[in-house]
Enzyme design. Sequence first.
Site, mmCIF file in Angstrom:
data_model
loop_
_atom_site.group_PDB
_atom_site.id
_atom_site.type_symbol
_atom_site.label_atom_id
_atom_site.label_comp_id
_atom_site.label_asym_id
_atom_site.label_seq_id
_atom_site.Cartn_x
_atom_site.Cartn_y
_atom_site.Cartn_z
ATOM 1 C CD GLU A 98 6.565 -3.202 0.495
ATOM 2 O OE1 GLU A 98 6.965 -2.030 0.580
ATOM 3 O OE2 GLU A 98 5.387 -3.479 0.235
ATOM 4 C CE1 TYR A 99 10.718 -3.562 -2.033
ATOM 5 C CE2 TYR A 99 11.463 -1.897 -0.483
ATOM 6 C CZ TYR A 99 10.665 -2.265 -1.544
ATOM 7 O OH TYR A 99 9.814 -1.355 -2.110
ATOM 8 C CG ASP B 35 -27.009 -13.981 17.357
ATOM 9 O OD1 ASP B 35 -27.077 -13.299 16.315
ATOM 10 O OD2 ASP B 35 -27.897 -14.777 17.703
ATOM 11 C CG MET C 299 5.290 -4.365 -5.289
ATOM 12 S SD MET C 299 5.516 -4.072 -3.503
ATOM 13 C CE MET C 299 7.200 -4.638 -3.274
ATOM 14 C CB THR D 44 3.714 -0.242 8.377
ATOM 15 O OG1 THR D 44 3.471 0.992 7.722
ATOM 16 C CG2 THR D 44 3.814 0.014 9.871
ATOM 17 C CD1 TRP E 142 -1.650 0.936 -3.264
ATOM 18 C CD2 TRP E 142 -1.556 -1.118 -2.426
ATOM 19 N NE1 TRP E 142 -1.794 1.037 -1.901
ATOM 20 C CE2 TRP E 142 -1.740 -0.204 -1.365
ATOM 21 C CE3 TRP E 142 -1.475 -2.488 -2.135
ATOM 22 C CZ2 TRP E 142 -1.824 -0.611 -0.042
ATOM 23 C CZ3 TRP E 142 -1.562 -2.882 -0.825
ATOM 24 C CH2 TRP E 142 -1.731 -1.949 0.219
#
Length: 619
Positions: A393-394, A323, A459, A353, A599
């Site tokens: 991206e991108y 709860d 990146m 994605t 990453w």
Amino acid sequence: MSTQAPTRRTGFRHRAAAGLTALILPLAAMVGLAAPAEAATSATATYTKVSDWGSGFEGKWTVKNTGTTTLSSWTVEWDFPTGTAVTSAWDATVTNSGTHWTAKNVGWNGTLAPGATATFGFNGSGSGAPSGCKINGASCDGSTQPGDQAPSAPGTPVASGVTDTSVKLTWTAATDDKGIKNYDVLRGGTRVATVTGLTYTDTGLTAGTDYSYTVVARDTADRTGPASGAVKVRTTGGDPGPGPGPGPSSTVKLGYFTNWGVYGRNYHVKNIVTSGSASKITHINYAFGNVQGGKCTIGDAYADYDKAYTADQSVDGKADTWDQPLRGNFNQLRKLKAQYPHIKVLWSFGGWTWSGGFGQAVQNPTAFAQSCYDLVEDPRWADVFDGIDLDWEYPNACGLSCDTSGPAAFKNMMQAMRAKFGTNNLVTAAVTADASAGGKIDAADYGGAAPYIDWYNVMTYDFFGAWAAKGPTAPHSPLTSYPGIPQAGFNSAEAIAKFKAKGVPAKKLLLGIGFYGRGWTGVTQSAPGGTATGPAAGTYEQGIEDYKVLRNSCPANGTVAGTAYAHCGTNWWSYDTPATVTSKMGWAKNQGLGGAFFWEFSGDTGNGELVGAINSGLS
């Protein structure tokens, strides 16, 4: 025009790796949050989508007796949108009238003692989610008493009289058809006081620490309403530490934490602590939220705020209860910040994605920014996040899909984000490192957007990989160019130089490190530049493997352009080691960069070797 790694980061910067397609993530869509202790009804019903195979799905309902007397029967009702239907069911008798569905217990599972649960399941067609759920005629979340309306939300608290250890909060009254009884004051989602008036002074706080407060009203029938907006407060004194603000106030050491990592990778927020990494980082990017229909949306509701943690899995050693108002990664991050108050957390949206939604979103940057702000600052978890990271991206270029928004779209988006999030929240972006002539850095106005961001996560990895199945073998994260490099402009030094040339201050640039390697098989040549027959085998996806695995399975035996490589058997891998990371951090310091990011956490060793190298290298 050449593009950087046409299938880059397919297994890493998106929600589920290609190698994990057999793993169906349990995306729970809770019809209602857990019932408060004072709920008038005596049962709750919670829906979970167990699996989805495209043409259909499996759903499950859990009925719980939250009262003090035994239930002799139960009936769950809900609505599905047109096109979604139950095709078969078990452990309940399920019928429908149009789009309205009713499930009644069978003979053996209708009696539920206090605290007991029963489940029933079904297979369905379509893609809709249930709505309007009722159990035994009352709301499924246990919050609705027939004939009674919930109180409205009180006004957003206003903070005053802030000291090192206290803050005074004042808010405007809520309204209710039966009258307001009192107000719960919540700090970080946890109730700290119940008061009858419209003000409260919270004491015993820690100097120089961020807090977030909301207020919930309760009526004379003991019904609670929605929470007010959140107010963020920082007590005076103490060490302000890194960010937030209009630029990093000290060296940034940032890591990405993925919501899907709690599944097959079995990596949880607690691992950041047990690896020793929590004391060595300054920021976490939580990846990913989605971008859909022009808005920021939840990426994985189950992992984000619903997954229940046992005591041994939890940061503070305390198990979640059925709860409590917030569970999942968000609650674990809240606990992490309580133990390590110097850590700032940003919610990252997009990724490989989910970048396809940005093109529609930036058609109305102001509305997009408002949607993101409303989600990040949701009262249930506003205290968890210190800002937003946009991982598109991108812009005006091609990634998983191609964007034609134009070079100004990225700047317009970041300008709108800063206007909405203000100067007390961090606003950052993950950006390309393609410095080739006419490449991705040239495709968008990154220089024009720089005044509105705190920093860019450049990146600087995935330059080369086994998407070029025949090779040539090349380091995926070269610091500099080298003789025989397959593509000019594909290295960290040239990427950083190009951003600087476009007017981005060095302090607003972070160097990227991948906690994984990329590799080929069928390779006979030890030095870079060899031919291959395809991608090397990986745990989750071909051609990619975590550092923690490679350090033992294929130890580095050479370096090129500041990055390690390894030739073992017929496999050839490139990846960063503690030694190359330390060297790259020295380069970043000499360039005057704002710090580094990586990453992602789960690729590191159990004792945080790579995080340690970033920390010591930047110190």
